[in-house]
Design an enzyme around this catalytic site. Structure first.
Site, PDB file in Angstrom:
ATOM      1  CB  ALA A   1      -0.906  -0.007   1.222  1.00 10.62           C
ATOM      2  CD  GLU A   2       4.142   1.788   4.444  1.00 12.12           C
ATOM      3  OE1 GLU A   2       4.205   2.399   5.500  1.00 12.12           O
ATOM      4  OE2 GLU A   2       4.762   0.728   4.229  1.00 12.12           O
ATOM      5  CE1 TYR A   3       5.330  -0.100  -6.639  1.00 15.70           C
ATOM      6  CE2 TYR A   3       7.523   0.201  -5.711  1.00 15.70           C
ATOM      7  CZ  TYR A   3       6.697   0.049  -6.808  1.00 15.70           C
ATOM      8  OH  TYR A   3       7.225   0.062  -8.064  1.00 15.70           O
ATOM      9  CG  ASP A   4      -0.422   0.870  -5.408  1.00 19.45           C
ATOM     10  OD1 ASP A   4       0.372   0.286  -6.168  1.00 19.45           O
ATOM     11  OD2 ASP A   4      -1.605   1.126  -5.673  1.00 19.45           O
TER      12      ASP A   4
ATOM     13  CB  SER B   1      17.907 -24.137   1.046  1.00 20.34           C
ATOM     14  OG  SER B   1      17.037 -25.045   0.452  1.00 20.34           O
TER      15      SER B   1
ATOM     16  CD  GLU C   1      30.177 -26.597  10.014  1.00 20.07           C
ATOM     17  OE1 GLU C   1      29.394 -25.961   9.286  1.00 20.07           O
ATOM     18  OE2 GLU C   1      31.191 -27.176   9.601  1.00 20.07           O
TER      19      GLU C   1
ATOM     20  CE  LYS D   1      20.384 -22.020   8.492  1.00 21.24           C
ATOM     21  NZ  LYS D   1      20.303 -20.641   8.047  1.00 21.24           N
TER      22      LYS D   1
ATOM     23  CG  ASP E   1      20.714 -14.294   9.954  1.00 21.29           C
ATOM     24  OD1 ASP E   1      20.447 -14.600   8.782  1.00 21.29           O
ATOM     25  OD2 ASP E   1      19.951 -13.635  10.676  1.00 21.29           O
TER      26      ASP E   1
ATOM     27  CE1 TYR F   1      27.991 -22.751   4.194  1.00 17.87           C
ATOM     28  CE2 TYR F   1      28.410 -20.928   5.658  1.00 17.87           C
ATOM     29  CZ  TYR F   1      27.734 -21.465   4.594  1.00 17.87           C
ATOM     30  OH  TYR F   1      26.816 -20.714   3.921  1.00 17.87           O
TER      31      TYR F   1
ATOM     32  CE  LYS G   1      16.535 -21.300   9.916  1.00 19.02           C
ATOM     33  NZ  LYS G   1      15.363 -20.629   9.513  1.00 19.02           N
TER      34      LYS G   1
ATOM     35  CB  CYS H   1     -15.041   3.987   8.615  1.00 20.92           C
ATOM     36  SG  CYS H   1     -14.153   2.905   7.491  1.00 20.92           S
TER      37      CYS H   1
ATOM     38  CB  CYS I   1     -16.256   4.575   3.943  1.00 25.33           C
ATOM     39  SG  CYS I   1     -17.055   3.880   5.400  1.00 25.33           S
TER      40      CYS I   1
ATOM     41  CB  CYS J   1     -16.719   0.360   9.222  1.00 25.80           C
ATOM     42  SG  CYS J   1     -17.495   1.110   7.771  1.00 25.80           S
TER      43      CYS J   1
ATOM     44  CB  CYS K   1     -16.662   0.593   3.724  1.00 21.17           C
ATOM     45  SG  CYS K   1     -15.032   0.781   4.439  1.00 21.17           S
TER      46      CYS K   1
HETATM   47  S1  IVH Z   1      26.007 -25.985   4.833  1.00 16.54           S
HETATM   48  C1  IVH Z   1      24.646 -28.512   1.309  1.00 16.54           C
HETATM   49  N1  IVH Z   1      26.774 -24.733   6.983  1.00 16.54           N
HETATM   50  O1  IVH Z   1      22.272 -21.579   5.628  1.00 16.54           O
HETATM   51  C2  IVH Z   1      24.662 -27.712   2.545  1.00 16.54           C
HETATM   52  N2  IVH Z   1      25.182 -23.647   5.572  1.00 16.54           N
HETATM   53  O2  IVH Z   1      19.481 -22.362   5.239  1.00 16.54           O
HETATM   54  C3  IVH Z   1      25.212 -26.355   2.348  1.00 16.54           C
HETATM   55  N3  IVH Z   1      24.504 -21.413   6.363  1.00 16.54           N
HETATM   56  O3  IVH Z   1      22.343 -21.880   2.142  1.00 16.54           O
HETATM   57  C4  IVH Z   1      25.050 -25.461   3.480  1.00 16.54           C
HETATM   58  N4  IVH Z   1      25.767 -21.378   8.155  1.00 16.54           N
HETATM   59  O4  IVH Z   1      23.853 -20.020   3.235  1.00 16.54           O
HETATM   60  C5  IVH Z   1      25.984 -24.684   5.895  1.00 16.54           C
HETATM   61  N5  IVH Z   1      27.578 -23.744   8.910  1.00 16.54           N
HETATM   62  C6  IVH Z   1      26.806 -23.684   7.837  1.00 16.54           C
HETATM   63  C7  IVH Z   1      25.980 -22.572   7.545  1.00 16.54           C
HETATM   64  C8  IVH Z   1      25.173 -22.596   6.403  1.00 16.54           C
HETATM   65  C9  IVH Z   1      24.890 -20.699   7.437  1.00 16.54           C
HETATM   66  C10 IVH Z   1      23.507 -20.952   5.377  1.00 16.54           C
HETATM   67  C11 IVH Z   1      23.849 -21.247   3.939  1.00 16.54           C
HETATM   68  C12 IVH Z   1      22.702 -22.111   3.463  1.00 16.54           C
HETATM   69  C13 IVH Z   1      21.614 -21.726   4.404  1.00 16.54           C
HETATM   70  C14 IVH Z   1      20.555 -22.791   4.499  1.00 16.54           C
END
Ligand code: IVH
Length: 658
Positions: free
Chosen positions: A32-35, A78, A109, A111, A113, A220, A308, A402, A405, A418, A424
């Site tokens: 809406a803001e973009y529009d 992923s 390991e 993960k 971000d 990694y 996660k 409202c 409207c 409303c 409306c």
């Molecule tokens: S391994 C085939 N290791 O998380 C597996 N990914 O949600 C390849 N990420 O696309 C990924 N830390 O960009 C791996 N220690 C880690 C990671 C990691 C962050 C990211 C990576 C991946 C995404 C998947």
């Protein structure tokens, strides 16, 4: 500001939002803001000669110039997710079953971000750094990556002919803060979070800017490589990184499933002590032979999983408290807040539900608030930080009229309403959006922008007008941004929708609390639309799935007729419900969860419906069966708790008799 200056400012702003939306997948403002920005630009341009580079002349983001494209040797994948021990145990069970062993050693390991990157070394020389892109093809950002001094340009230990090394680009938190401070000092806009800053810097075309910002990297995983690269475990891979001074993270542990689970908990506990953001842990099968045996499912490896972490809560500031009108006329307060990144989503609007919630939180404009988002659940404000109040806070102005409207609002318990119905614009818009949506009348070619036009131009005053749009054909084809072909496709789709199935039509009506499942039950029971329309309260209460509230909603809906049903019926022909020859699932309530290799969930739903079953979205004591596939989560857990019969993918065909 002159009109020209305003046009230039808007052009830049819109282009930036196009880029954020299309290329970064990270919009900062609502549709809406973009529009509103877009419309403002269009109206200013209407008295001017419009330059060819105006965003009103181009659709979507301009392809980002400057970076060459490159196809990864192996796609960048992923990871599938788990959130708790139970889900992790299932991940391990699947592995043990598939490779017929009773124990596996994992690497655990962090993960990170950040932003995925792939470094290519050929004969030991760093030749390319490529972004993830769509997983197959990324952008070559080698020069930007070479600003990271800890990446060696040459490796000598066991360097194969060619090797792709996968990792993550990010900013340390203290560097992120300094970048933002200097941006603000020089009048620029601060980045919302470190991840955005890393994305913006990695793909920045100005190498001088990139040089000023200390990007960081951890490697990694192995991508593609030539046959002369021989390692047998992830541990070997890490040793290879270390021997070549390739940047890796030292917080890696190895062990069986129990020690992996303990390691994840340790990481979670130490999360806040790190100088960079992580959003979980990654657990990988250590043995590369086993990894190869396990292979991949769709776009994720079977041998690794992202564990996660629970959604974090973050403080933010309330910029304003506004009220939005939904399709049923309920006026809902929501807060617009300084954007915060919580479990991967950028949150800038948070619902405040109703007037009681405003009182419960005692929230004011300018307050500092704690925002929480758990999994895919909508974000919530959990509390106001009263200690942070400094007198600049302003009380919420609850509207009397409202906002769409101007009709006088009524208080119904904790809700504001409303009652102008389709007069409306906000209600008409919401209703129309639902009516044409995929699970309702399924009209292709409509969306936020064109719906807004149709309503603003007065072509749609009630939903039945959808079927009369042909009379505006030439005007529609002349609308800026909508090609002749797309309007023809829209008409074709409208024609296809003229014979809806009874259950589709009932769902499309948008009766409060009558969704897909109830619509199906009503269609099965009443078979013809007129029978449903004339049903009494008692008739409706005959259905197991219908309680007092829903029955009352249905009766009121047909009495008040906010839609103009007769006019709609003049335009369409509803297909009566016909029970299929195979109705062995008659009335059986089935929930589907997880993903299946042979079917999409929508396909399964259609098969269930065709055999008389009732696909339902949530598990309750009324559920008869749960069909579950891979990555089944909370629904599976609940079904087990409630003793619902379970059907896994291997038994689905028998169960459905297909
Ligand atoms: S391994 C085939 N290791 O998380 C597996 N990914 O949600 C390849 N990420 O696309 C990924 N830390 O960009 C791996 N220690 C880690 C990671 C990691 C962050 C990211 C990576 C991946 C995404 C998947």
């Amino acid at each position: 500001m002159s009109v020209k200056d305003e046009i230039n400012k808007l052009k830049k702003e819109i282009e930036r939002h196009n880029f954020l939306y299309h290329s970064e997948n990270n919009p900062e403002i609502s549709d809406a803001e973009y529009d509103a920005l877009y419309q403002r630009l269009k109206s200013l341009e209407s008295d001017q000669v419009v330059s060819e580079d105006s965003p009103t002349k181009t659709v979507g983001a301009k392809p980002s110039k400057g970076f060459e494209k490159h196809t990864h040797l192996k796609p960048m994948l992923s990871l599938s997710n788990v959130f708790n021990d139970e889900e992790f145990n299932k991940f391990e069970e699947r592995i043990l079953k598939r490779i017929q062993v009773d124990k596996v050693i994992y690497a655990v390991e962090l993960k990170f971000d950040g932003i995925g990157i792939s470094l290519t070394y050929e004969e030991g020389i760093l030749t390319k750094a490529v972004t993830r892109g769509d997983g197959e093809i990324g952008e070559v950002v080698t020069e930007n990556i070479k600003t990271i001094s800890k990446i060696p340009h040459k490796i000598t230990f066991n360097a194969p002919k060619i090797i792709e090394l996968r990792g993550e680009i990010f900013f340390n938190l203290d560097d992120f803060d300094s970048i933002n401070q200097s941006l603000q000092k020089s009048g620029g806009k601060a980045f919302i979070n470190p991840r955005n800053a890393a994305a913006g810097t990695l793909r920045n075309l100005d190498i001088d800017i990139v040089r000023q910002r200390p990007l960081n990297i951890f490697l990694y995983a192995l991508g593609g490589c030539s046959d002369d690269f021989n390692i047998t475990s992830h541990q070997d891979f890490i040793a290879f990184l270390e021997k070549n001074n390739l940047p890796n993270n030292e917080l890696v542990t190895f062990g069986d499933a129990t020690s992996a689970s303990n390691a994840v908990k340790k990481i979670l506990d130490s999360r806040d002590k790190l100088n960079y953001e992580i959003d979980g842990a990654v657990v990988k099968v250590n043995d590369i032979n086993l990894q190869e045996k396990l292979g991949f499912v769709s776009k994720a490896p079977r041998w690794a999983v992202a564990w996660k972490f629970p959604a974090s809560e973050k403080f933010s500031k309330v910029n304003d408290i506004l009220f939005s009108v939904g399709r049923t006329g309920i006026v809902t307060p929501y807060a617009t807040i300084e954007p915060v990144l919580i479990s991967g989503a950028n949150i800038s609007n948070v619902t405040l539900h109703n007037l009681d919630e405003l009182k419960r939180l005692d929230i004011k404009v300018n307050d500092t608030v704690l925002v929480k988002r758990a999994g895919d659940v909508i974000p919530q404000i959990t509390k106001v930080n009263f200690d942070a109040r400094d007198g600049s806070e302003n009380p919420v102005k609850v509207p009397e009229f409202c906002p769409s409207c101007g009709n006088k609002l009524k208080e119904e318990g904790p809700f504001l309403r409303c009652d102008a119905g389709m007069k409306c614009p906000a209600q008409l818009f919401g209703y129309f959006e639902h009516f044409v949506s995929r699970k309702a009348m399924n009209i292709d070619g409509l969306g936020y922008k064109i719906n807004t036009h149709l309503i603003n131009l007065g072509y749609v005053k009630k939903v039945a007008d959808l079927f009369k749009l042909k009379q505006h054909e030439s005007e529609l084809k002349n609308l800026e941004g909508f090609g002749e072909k797309s309007i023809d496709n829209l008409f074709a789709s409208i024609d296809d929708a003229r014979k809806p199935k009874l259950e589709t039509f009932i769902n499309a009506l948008g009766i409060p609390e009558v969704g897909e499942t109830t619509a199906s039950s009503l269609a099965r029971h009443f078979k013809e639309f007129e029978k449903l329309r004339s049903a009494t309260f008692e008739d409706l209460m005959q259905l197991d799935s219908i309680g007092n509230v829903v029955a009352k909603n249905i009766i009121e809906f047909f009495i008040n007729d906010p839609v103009g049903i007769d006019e709609l019926l003049d335009q369409i022909e509803i297909e009566n419900f016909v029970a299929s020859a195979d109705s062995h699932l008659d009335g059986v309530r089935i929930v589907i969860t997880g993903s299946f290799s042979e079917f999409s969930r929508d396909e399964l739903k259609d098969i269930i419906k065709s055999k008389g079953g009732v696909p339902s979205s949530s598990v309750s004591s009324n559920t008869n069966y749960l069909l579950y596939g891979e990555k089944a989560g909370s629904k599976y857990k609940k079904a087990v708790e409630l003793g619902v019969e379970l059907v896994d993918e291997t038994k689905i065909k028998d169960f459905l008799k297909i």
